[in-house]
Design an enzyme around this catalytic site. Sequence first.
Site, PDB file in Angstrom:
ATOM      1  CE1 TYR A 109     -19.146  33.607   6.893  1.00  0.00           C
ATOM      2  CE2 TYR A 109     -19.634  31.378   7.658  1.00  0.00           C
ATOM      3  CZ  TYR A 109     -18.765  32.298   7.081  1.00  0.00           C
ATOM      4  OH  TYR A 109     -17.501  31.899   6.713  1.00  0.00           O
ATOM      5  NE  ARG A 131     -17.134  39.311   9.977  1.00  0.00           N
ATOM      6  CZ  ARG A 131     -16.365  40.346  10.208  1.00  0.00           C
ATOM      7  NH1 ARG A 131     -16.517  41.033  11.326  1.00  0.00           N
ATOM      8  NH2 ARG A 131     -15.445  40.724   9.354  1.00  0.00           N
ATOM      9  CD  GLN A 151      -7.270  39.941   1.116  1.00  0.00           C
ATOM     10  OE1 GLN A 151      -7.181  39.175   2.068  1.00  0.00           O
ATOM     11  NE2 GLN A 151      -6.356  40.865   0.858  1.00  0.00           N
ATOM     12  CG  ASN A 152     -12.614  43.868   2.899  1.00  0.00           C
ATOM     13  OD1 ASN A 152     -11.898  43.036   3.444  1.00  0.00           O
ATOM     14  ND2 ASN A 152     -12.306  45.150   2.851  1.00  0.00           N
ATOM     15  CG  ASP A 162     -17.064  45.610   3.452  1.00  0.00           C
ATOM     16  OD1 ASP A 162     -17.040  46.065   2.286  1.00  0.00           O
ATOM     17  OD2 ASP A 162     -16.071  45.669   4.219  1.00  0.00           O
ATOM     18  CG  HIS A 189     -11.765  36.287  -0.058  1.00  0.00           C
ATOM     19  ND1 HIS A 189     -10.975  36.746   0.972  1.00  0.00           N
ATOM     20  CD2 HIS A 189     -10.947  35.536  -0.849  1.00  0.00           C
ATOM     21  CE1 HIS A 189      -9.732  36.305   0.808  1.00  0.00           C
ATOM     22  NE2 HIS A 189      -9.702  35.573  -0.281  1.00  0.00           N
ATOM     23  CB  CYS A 193     -28.074  26.066  -4.397  1.00  0.00           C
ATOM     24  SG  CYS A 193     -28.640  24.367  -4.060  1.00  0.00           S
ATOM     25  CB  THR A 206      -4.193  42.722   3.058  1.00  0.00           C
ATOM     26  OG1 THR A 206      -4.135  41.295   3.118  1.00  0.00           O
ATOM     27  CG2 THR A 206      -3.003  43.243   2.261  1.00  0.00           C
ATOM     28  CB  SER A 207      -2.691  40.471   8.027  1.00  0.00           C
ATOM     29  OG  SER A 207      -3.645  39.478   7.698  1.00  0.00           O
TER      30      SER A 207
END
Length: 268
Positions: free
Chosen positions: A68, A71, A106-107, A109, A124, A132, A212-213
Amino acid sequence: MSTDPLTSACASAAPRMLLVVTGAGVSLASGISTFRGTDPGAVWSVDVTELGTISYFHRDPVGSWQWYLRRFGALHDARPNPAHLALAALERWHVGRGGEFLLVTQNVDGLHEQAGTSALVHVHGRADRVRCSSHGCVHGAPKGCLPRDPERDAAFLREPGEATLPRCPACDAPLRQHVLWFDEYYTGHRDYEIERVLKAAKQAAVVLFVGTSFAVGITDLILTRALARNAKVFALDPVARYPHPSVVPVVAAAEERLPALCRALGAA
């Protein structure tokens, strides 16, 4: 007003809800890879459905943190692109004329809030937060989280291992990313605001999916509720996608089509 269906639908939406749902494609022009296997640098070119799980975290928390942080490293220098800015302008315009607006992303960022969007749900989770891994901890699910600590992350990356694994300041359990993993549920944390999202889907006059897919559960949940109320539904993406016969495809890049939409509406 233009006869373009998307422009006409947005123009006639007030005072009802205009709901926008964004996926990874909206941030592609900001230099952030999408999840699609055919796109350059796509995250799904590796098995994210295995790495992006609570099961993997429990088996290998060090490996999970390493994946992560690599990423999320790409997010540090990313800035909002014209699509993000146009959606913020669309919100101001629609709310200014008495309409309701919600953007569900859904991002993780953070670019929508940087661009100025106010009515926003991170369905998301968020890359700038951790929590935690112990359920019920003050810093864990179902309510708690913590700001990401760059110095702690850097110390872990210098010497990744159990000894440097970021831990909860309250109970010393390993911290985890504040994101929804593939084997988790939208009801797992208050911050995902799933009830707010589903309520908006039932109220919306217009639903605009952007980049979005339609490969994750939230898009189907929203789509089903919107179509049941005869909302006008559009899917803006460079690739024509037909998740349902009633969804109108708008085949274009978000960073080009959304500013054009704002100009047509007088919202630029």
